[in-house]
Each structure stands twice: as structure tokens, then as C-alpha cells.
Design an enzyme around this catalytic site. Sequence first.
Site, PDB file in Angstrom:
ATOM      1  CG  ASP A   6       7.747  -1.014   0.102  1.00 56.82           C
ATOM      2  OD1 ASP A   6       8.893  -0.837   0.547  1.00 56.82           O
ATOM      3  OD2 ASP A   6       6.891  -0.116   0.043  1.00 56.82           O
ATOM      4  CG  ASP A   7       4.559  -5.211  -0.865  1.00 61.86           C
ATOM      5  OD1 ASP A   7       4.518  -4.498   0.152  1.00 61.86           O
ATOM      6  OD2 ASP A   7       3.928  -4.961  -1.905  1.00 61.86           O
ATOM      7  CG  HIS A  57       5.791  -2.828   4.159  1.00 57.60           C
ATOM      8  ND1 HIS A  57       5.698  -1.457   4.079  1.00 57.60           N
ATOM      9  CD2 HIS A  57       5.194  -3.305   3.032  1.00 57.60           C
ATOM     10  CE1 HIS A  57       5.080  -1.124   2.953  1.00 57.60           C
ATOM     11  NE2 HIS A  57       4.754  -2.228   2.310  1.00 57.60           N
ATOM     12  CG  HIS A  61       0.903  -4.808   2.406  1.00 59.04           C
ATOM     13  ND1 HIS A  61      -0.052  -4.220   1.607  1.00 59.04           N
ATOM     14  CD2 HIS A  61       2.079  -4.270   2.033  1.00 59.04           C
ATOM     15  CE1 HIS A  61       0.527  -3.367   0.783  1.00 59.04           C
ATOM     16  NE2 HIS A  61       1.832  -3.378   1.023  1.00 59.04           N
ATOM     17  CG  HIS A 151       6.240  -2.941  -4.609  1.00 59.37           C
ATOM     18  ND1 HIS A 151       6.318  -1.772  -5.341  1.00 59.37           N
ATOM     19  CD2 HIS A 151       5.569  -2.652  -3.479  1.00 59.37           C
ATOM     20  CE1 HIS A 151       5.696  -0.808  -4.674  1.00 59.37           C
ATOM     21  NE2 HIS A 151       5.232  -1.311  -3.544  1.00 59.37           N
TER      22      HIS A 151
END
Length: 181
Positions: A6-7, A57, A61, A151
Amino acid sequence: MFLTFDDGPIPGVTPWVLDTLKSNNAKATFFCIGDNIRKHPELFKRIVAEGHAIGNHTFHHISGWKTSNEKYLNDFKRCKEEIENHSSSTYLFRPPYGKCTSAQAKAILKDNQHIIMWDVLSKDYSGNISKEQCFDRVQSQAKPGSIIVFHDSLKAEGNMKYALEKTLKTFKEYNFKSIKL
């Protein structure tokens, strides 16, 4: 097992992840932040070119629990458009922090998206656990079919690098895949 990140994409971190996955013949799914795609399109294109799956995503965020439905869904759509601007598409969505309201989830599902959560959270982003504890979380919770969250961010970099390498070595007998629907 399914490895997810993620991210990202983030310079320095995402290329290291991609190189590590390649050297271990592993695939993953990258749940990308739209603004990071906009800032680093070459990294996003590399993720896709190397055969990994991608997911939305949100653009900034944001937490669905702290955001109006309209603002959250606009942020979701903006990320979807950014992904599509780079000749890609996705039907995968992961809410930041794992949080969205039922109304937000219904609207996203109605948009033909699949909401992908996880069963193993590495907590690589936490400054309160060591890199060894991060890996121990993965090792103790992962099993065949698990969806593991790492991440590809600066905040998680130290713990993630250690835990990812150990995860790939420890669970080598499992075939690490990207989530494809």
C-alpha cells in the site's frame, strides 16, 4: 499467498521492492495512491510492466470514516482516472486504513470494483515495533491463501525491507501471487 503493498509508488522504496520481488520470482499487488502515481508515473509503469497487479488506494489516502461520502467517492474516482491515464485499469480497491462506510463501500462495489482487505497486517509502518517484530507478525499469522500487507512508503521502509526479505525466504515453498480478478 498474496503479497500486497500500500501507499506507493515512492522513489527509492518501490524500485527496491520490485527488484526484490524479481530476484525471488514473486508477484504482488500494489494498491497505489493516485497522487503518487501522478508524481512518479515511471514507477507506476514499471509495476505494471513487470506483471504485478495494481489497485486503487484513493488519490490522497483518506479515511472513509472521517470523510463525507461525496468527498471520499470523488477521491476514489480521481485515483481511478489517474490509473486509467496511464493505459491501465483495475477492479481492485483497498480503503486506506481499512476504513470506509457502508455507503461508500456500496458505491464502490456498484462501480464494479472488488474491495480487497487482508488477514495479515505486518504493521511495518509502526515506529513502536522492531523490524524483527514486524516479521514475527507475518510469520506467526500467515498461512496458505493469506493476504499480507506491506507498505512501499518511507515511513515503513526499514521494517518492510527486513520483513519482506525474511518473508520471501521463509515462505519460499508458497507461490507468491498478485491478486487478479
